[in-house]
Design a protein around this motif. Structure first.
Motif, PDB file in Angstrom:
ATOM      1  N   ASN A   1      43.122   0.087  72.236  1.00  0.00           N
ATOM      2  CA  ASN A   1      43.871  -0.610  72.764  1.00  0.00           C
ATOM      3  C   ASN A   1      43.277  -0.628  74.587  1.00  0.00           C
ATOM      4  N   VAL A   2      42.880  -1.727  75.036  1.00  0.00           N
ATOM      5  CA  VAL A   2      42.074  -2.049  76.191  1.00  0.00           C
ATOM      6  C   VAL A   2      42.755  -2.453  77.370  1.00  0.00           C
ATOM      7  N   ALA A   3      42.145  -2.411  78.511  1.00  0.00           N
ATOM      8  CA  ALA A   3      42.734  -3.230  79.803  1.00  0.00           C
ATOM      9  C   ALA A   3      42.024  -3.202  80.804  1.00  0.00           C
ATOM     10  N   SER A   4      42.034  -4.085  81.646  1.00  0.00           N
ATOM     11  CA  SER A   4      41.012  -4.815  82.586  1.00  0.00           C
ATOM     12  C   SER A   4      41.258  -3.707  84.125  1.00  0.00           C
ATOM     13  N   LYS A   5      42.329  -3.240  84.309  1.00  0.00           N
ATOM     14  CA  LYS A   5      42.641  -2.803  85.795  1.00  0.00           C
ATOM     15  C   LYS A   5      43.113  -1.334  85.552  1.00  0.00           C
ATOM     16  N   CYS A   6      42.239  -0.592  84.719  1.00  0.00           N
ATOM     17  CA  CYS A   6      42.788   0.975  84.282  1.00  0.00           C
ATOM     18  C   CYS A   6      41.397   1.576  84.620  1.00  0.00           C
ATOM     19  N   GLY A   7      41.728   3.046  85.090  1.00  0.00           N
ATOM     20  CA  GLY A   7      40.458   3.920  85.302  1.00  0.00           C
ATOM     21  C   GLY A   7      39.780   4.130  84.128  1.00  0.00           C
ATOM     22  N   PHE A   8      39.841   3.923  82.988  1.00  0.00           N
ATOM     23  CA  PHE A   8      39.240   3.958  81.913  1.00  0.00           C
ATOM     24  C   PHE A   8      38.468   2.460  81.535  1.00  0.00           C
ATOM     25  N   THR A   9      38.707   1.505  82.162  1.00  0.00           N
ATOM     26  CA  THR A   9      38.176   0.345  81.847  1.00  0.00           C
ATOM     27  C   THR A   9      36.763   0.148  81.950  1.00  0.00           C
ATOM     28  N   PRO A  10      35.876   1.237  82.895  1.00  0.00           N
ATOM     29  CA  PRO A  10      34.476   1.238  82.667  1.00  0.00           C
ATOM     30  C   PRO A  10      33.822   1.641  81.216  1.00  0.00           C
ATOM     31  N   GLN A  11      34.721   2.108  80.285  1.00  0.00           N
ATOM     32  CA  GLN A  11      34.465   2.578  78.989  1.00  0.00           C
ATOM     33  C   GLN A  11      34.189   1.314  78.116  1.00  0.00           C
ATOM     34  N   TYR A  12      34.410   0.266  78.723  1.00  0.00           N
ATOM     35  CA  TYR A  12      33.779  -1.082  77.881  1.00  0.00           C
ATOM     36  C   TYR A  12      32.251  -1.154  77.851  1.00  0.00           C
ATOM     37  N   THR A  13      31.785  -0.401  78.868  1.00  0.00           N
ATOM     38  CA  THR A  13      30.090  -0.097  78.831  1.00  0.00           C
ATOM     39  C   THR A  13      29.719   0.462  77.863  1.00  0.00           C
ATOM     40  N   GLY A  14      30.423   1.659  77.528  1.00  0.00           N
ATOM     41  CA  GLY A  14      30.236   2.294  76.235  1.00  0.00           C
ATOM     42  C   GLY A  14      30.606   1.911  74.990  1.00  0.00           C
ATOM     43  N   LEU A  15      31.610   0.891  74.819  1.00  0.00           N
ATOM     44  CA  LEU A  15      32.115   0.686  73.606  1.00  0.00           C
ATOM     45  C   LEU A  15      31.196  -0.410  73.505  1.00  0.00           C
ATOM     46  N   GLU A  16      30.672  -1.496  74.214  1.00  0.00           N
ATOM     47  CA  GLU A  16      29.571  -2.341  73.979  1.00  0.00           C
ATOM     48  C   GLU A  16      28.445  -1.534  73.424  1.00  0.00           C
ATOM     49  N   ALA A  17      27.965  -0.466  74.057  1.00  0.00           N
ATOM     50  CA  ALA A  17      26.599   0.188  73.869  1.00  0.00           C
ATOM     51  C   ALA A  17      26.829   0.417  72.161  1.00  0.00           C
ATOM     52  N   LEU A  18      28.010   1.201  72.043  1.00  0.00           N
ATOM     53  CA  LEU A  18      28.102   1.692  70.482  1.00  0.00           C
ATOM     54  C   LEU A  18      28.189   0.355  69.431  1.00  0.00           C
ATOM     55  N   TYR A  19      28.657  -0.715  69.885  1.00  0.00           N
ATOM     56  CA  TYR A  19      28.612  -1.905  69.054  1.00  0.00           C
ATOM     57  C   TYR A  19      27.435  -2.391  68.813  1.00  0.00           C
ATOM     58  N   ARG A  20      26.460  -2.486  69.874  1.00  0.00           N
ATOM     59  CA  ARG A  20      25.113  -3.099  69.914  1.00  0.00           C
ATOM     60  C   ARG A  20      24.308  -2.300  68.940  1.00  0.00           C
ATOM     61  N   GLN A  21      24.496  -0.862  69.154  1.00  0.00           N
ATOM     62  CA  GLN A  21      23.629   0.142  68.730  1.00  0.00           C
ATOM     63  C   GLN A  21      23.951   0.257  67.067  1.00  0.00           C
ATOM     64  N   TYR A  22      24.927   0.298  66.789  1.00  0.00           N
ATOM     65  CA  TYR A  22      25.615   0.448  65.272  1.00  0.00           C
ATOM     66  C   TYR A  22      26.049  -0.897  64.615  1.00  0.00           C
ATOM     67  N   GLN A  23      26.158  -1.755  64.999  1.00  0.00           N
ATOM     68  CA  GLN A  23      26.388  -3.067  64.509  1.00  0.00           C
ATOM     69  C   GLN A  23      25.643  -3.653  63.253  1.00  0.00           C
TER      70      GLN A  23
END
Length: 170
Positions: A31-53
């Motif tokens: 569950n994601v959000a654009s204005k959260c302190g954890f929003t920079p996790q999008y970078t890591g999520l995308e990196a996982l997706y690209r690496q293991y897709q």
């Protein structure tokens, strides 16, 4: 038996998606959000997706505005933000509730399958993550502060497991 394949959800562009399209893949549901302190996790999520897709991982992002009004924008703006700021290429869905009477059925099931800290069922904040095996069953739940990079070992185990069983929980 209920599994990830039993659900559907609206994509961020409004198309109804039968989640059985991810059958046989390992899914990381967040569950994601654009204005959260954890929003920079999008970078890591995308990196996982690209690496293991190519090995069978899919990341499924579900925007949610239930925590501190941190996802107030309409879907079109969320999509623009995610793609332009974080180059997100993994599937994003329409905004949903993850808690309460209007919680999406997928999230009701996820929470029933894996409780949080101290056995609590409710999602506590944005960027809670669920790892689902190739068999469509929930392997593990992670809190918001668990970074995407910390999930690599569990993801690799899940990807290596046969599709009719998931790996032992860590």
């Amino acid at each position: 038996m209920t599994s990830l394949n039993s659900f559907s959800a609206a994509s961020i562009t409004g198309e109804n998606i039968d989640l059985s399209r991810y059958q046989g893949q390992v899914a990381l549901i967040v569950n994601v959000a654009s204005k959260c302190g954890f929003t920079p996790q999008y970078t890591g999520l995308e990196a996982l997706y690209r690496q293991y897709q190519d090995q069978g991982l899919v990341v499924l992002g579900f925007p949610c505005d239930q925590f501190g009004h941190q996802e107030p924008a309409p879907e079109a703006e969320i999509l623009e933000f995610c793609t332009s700021t974080y180059q997100v290429g993994f599937p994003l869905f329409a905004k949903i509730d993850v808690n309460g009477a209007d919680a999406h059925p997928l999230y009701r099931w996820l929470k029933d399958e894996k409780a949080g800290v101290l056995g609590t069922q409710a999602i506590k904040w944005n960027f809670t993550k669920f790892l689902v095996g190739r068999d469509g069953q929930v392997i593990k739940r992670y809190g918001s502060s668990t970074t995407p990079d910390e999930l690599r070992g569990d993801i690799e185990k899940a990807l290596a497991a046969p599709s009719d069983q998931h790996p032992p929980s860590a």
